[in-house]
Design a protein around this motif. Structure first.
Motif, short mmCIF file in Angstrom:
data_model
loop_
_atom_site.label_atom_id
_atom_site.label_comp_id
_atom_site.label_asym_id
_atom_site.label_seq_id
_atom_site.Cartn_x
_atom_site.Cartn_y
_atom_site.Cartn_z
N GLN A 1 -7.32 -1.54 4.43
CA GLN A 1 -5.99 -0.93 4.39
C GLN A 1 -5.45 -1.00 5.81
O GLN A 1 -6.13 -0.60 6.75
CB GLN A 1 -6.05 0.52 3.92
CG GLN A 1 -6.47 0.71 2.50
CD GLN A 1 -6.44 2.19 2.12
OE1 GLN A 1 -5.41 2.73 1.75
NE2 GLN A 1 -7.59 2.84 2.22
N ARG B 1 1.20 5.42 1.92
CA ARG B 1 0.79 6.38 2.94
C ARG B 1 0.31 7.69 2.30
O ARG B 1 0.08 8.68 2.99
CB ARG B 1 1.92 6.61 3.94
CG ARG B 1 2.22 5.34 4.76
CD ARG B 1 3.26 5.57 5.83
NE ARG B 1 3.43 4.38 6.65
CZ ARG B 1 4.28 3.39 6.39
NH1 ARG B 1 5.04 3.47 5.32
NH2 ARG B 1 4.37 2.35 7.19
N HIS C 1 4.61 -2.14 7.55
CA HIS C 1 4.45 -1.91 6.12
C HIS C 1 2.98 -1.75 5.76
O HIS C 1 2.14 -2.54 6.19
CB HIS C 1 5.05 -3.07 5.32
CG HIS C 1 6.52 -3.24 5.53
ND1 HIS C 1 7.46 -2.46 4.91
CD2 HIS C 1 7.20 -4.11 6.32
CE1 HIS C 1 8.67 -2.84 5.28
NE2 HIS C 1 8.54 -3.82 6.14
N PRO C 2 2.64 -0.73 4.93
CA PRO C 2 1.24 -0.57 4.52
C PRO C 2 0.83 -1.63 3.51
O PRO C 2 1.59 -1.98 2.61
CB PRO C 2 1.23 0.83 3.88
CG PRO C 2 2.63 1.01 3.37
CD PRO C 2 3.52 0.29 4.34
N ARG C 3 -0.37 -2.14 3.67
CA ARG C 3 -0.92 -3.12 2.73
C ARG C 3 -2.31 -2.69 2.33
O ARG C 3 -3.00 -1.99 3.07
CB ARG C 3 -0.98 -4.54 3.36
CG ARG C 3 0.25 -4.98 4.10
CD ARG C 3 1.46 -5.14 3.21
NE ARG C 3 1.33 -6.24 2.25
CZ ARG C 3 2.37 -6.75 1.58
NH1 ARG C 3 3.59 -6.25 1.76
NH2 ARG C 3 2.19 -7.72 0.73
N GLY D 1 0.80 -1.20 0.00
CA GLY D 1 0.00 0.00 0.00
C GLY D 1 0.84 1.26 0.00
O GLY D 1 2.03 1.26 -0.35
N SER E 1 -1.88 3.65 -3.77
CA SER E 1 -3.03 4.25 -3.09
C SER E 1 -4.29 3.66 -3.72
O SER E 1 -4.26 3.17 -4.86
CB SER E 1 -3.02 5.77 -3.28
OG SER E 1 -3.28 6.09 -4.64
N GLU F 1 -1.56 -1.73 8.37
CA GLU F 1 -0.11 -1.81 8.43
C GLU F 1 0.28 -3.13 9.08
O GLU F 1 -0.22 -3.49 10.14
CB GLU F 1 0.45 -0.63 9.23
CG GLU F 1 1.95 -0.47 9.10
CD GLU F 1 2.44 0.90 9.50
OE1 GLU F 1 3.18 0.99 10.49
OE2 GLU F 1 2.07 1.89 8.82
#
Length: 270
Positions: free
Chosen positions: A253, A204, A259-261, A202, A232, A255
């Motif tokens: 969405q 931020r 890490h963003p997913r 993902g 995004s 983290e």
């Protein structure tokens, strides 16, 4: 690898990471696909693979030591209602946890594909020499599974010559140099009314930002040169539309391990 944690390759010293411990969350995920093997068979299968990516519940209290991080959030879209009586393509299957889960939850046909690029990833990060598909074959044999495994690139999915009701694409889109080409290839592999269940790296950035982030080699994971993009929701929606997938539903969405997913469903217009 020597005792100092340094591997040698082509005469060069390469620092490697220790293999991470399996997370408790991954054991919880593994328990949705319990296998009930004998203790002897479970230990044999567990020991037959030098590095496991997925965590499997082989027997009561016996798990493969998977290194994947906390993927349980994917289960929100992987109920039996998504699989029963349907054909499923799992791209980038690795050890095949989601392929075998689809089979267990009623899919009539499951095809798993992987280009086995992870062999080099495992070598670079952990100094382990891994044979492509070894974990998948070990679990398939234990289960007596009918899942078909093909060593091939996801971009070549159309070469399978068939169409699928569900395509699973977990952890792959951010690892290809041309995400539009991959989405087009997966869209071409869909049967009418089919859907892509997509999970990827993902961003931020603001959710409505029509952009994607570009990562440098090793920027996301040390010694991992194959994470290129962060998406995004709006950037992903626009990529999907270019590929002919007009509907994007963002499921989650979050983290994971810093890490963003993003987890989403993509469908072609009806």
């Amino acid at each position: 690898m020597n005792e100092t944690g340094v591997d040698t390759f082509a005469g060069r010293a390469i620092a490697v990471e220790p293999i991470p411990e399996t997370s408790s969350a991954e054991r919880v995920l593994a328990d949705v696909l319990t296998m009930g093997a004998s203790a002897a068979d479970a230990e044999r299968v567990r020991a037959s693979v030098p590095l496991w990516f997925h965590t499997f519940a082989l027997a009561p209290g016996v798990y493969t030591p998977g290194i994947a991080r906390d993927h349980g959030y994917r289960l929100a879209v992987l109920g039996a209602d998504r699989f029963t009586g349907r054909s499923v393509l799992d791209v980038g299957a690795f050890d095949g946890f989601y392929s075998f889960l689809a089979e267990a939850r009623g899919a009539r046909r499951v095809v798993a594909v992987d280009n086995e690029q992870y062999v080099e990833w495992v070598r670079a990060r952990f100094g382990v020499t891994l044979e492509g598909g070894v974990g998948f074959r070990a679990i398939a044999g234990l289960l007596g599974s009918r899942v078909e495994y093909r060593r091939m690139d996801a971009l070549d999915a159309r070469e399978l010559g068939e169409h699928f009701d569900v395509v699973l694409c977990f952890g792959i889109l951010h690892r290809v140099t041309d995400p539009i080409a991959l989405l087009r290839a997966l869209a071409d592999a869909l049967a009418p009314g089919g859907e892509i269940v997509l999970e990827t790296y993902g961003s931020r950035l603001a959710a409505n930002a029509p952009a994607i982030e570009v990562h440098e080699p090793g920027d996301v994971y040390a010694r991992d040169d194959f994470v290129y993009w962060g998406f995004s929701p709006e950037g992903l929606r626009r990529l999907g539309r270019i590929a002919g997938l007009d509907e994007l539903e963002v499921v989650d969405q979050l983290e994971i391990d810093g890490h963003p997913r993003i987890l989403a469903l993509l469908r072609a217009a009806g």
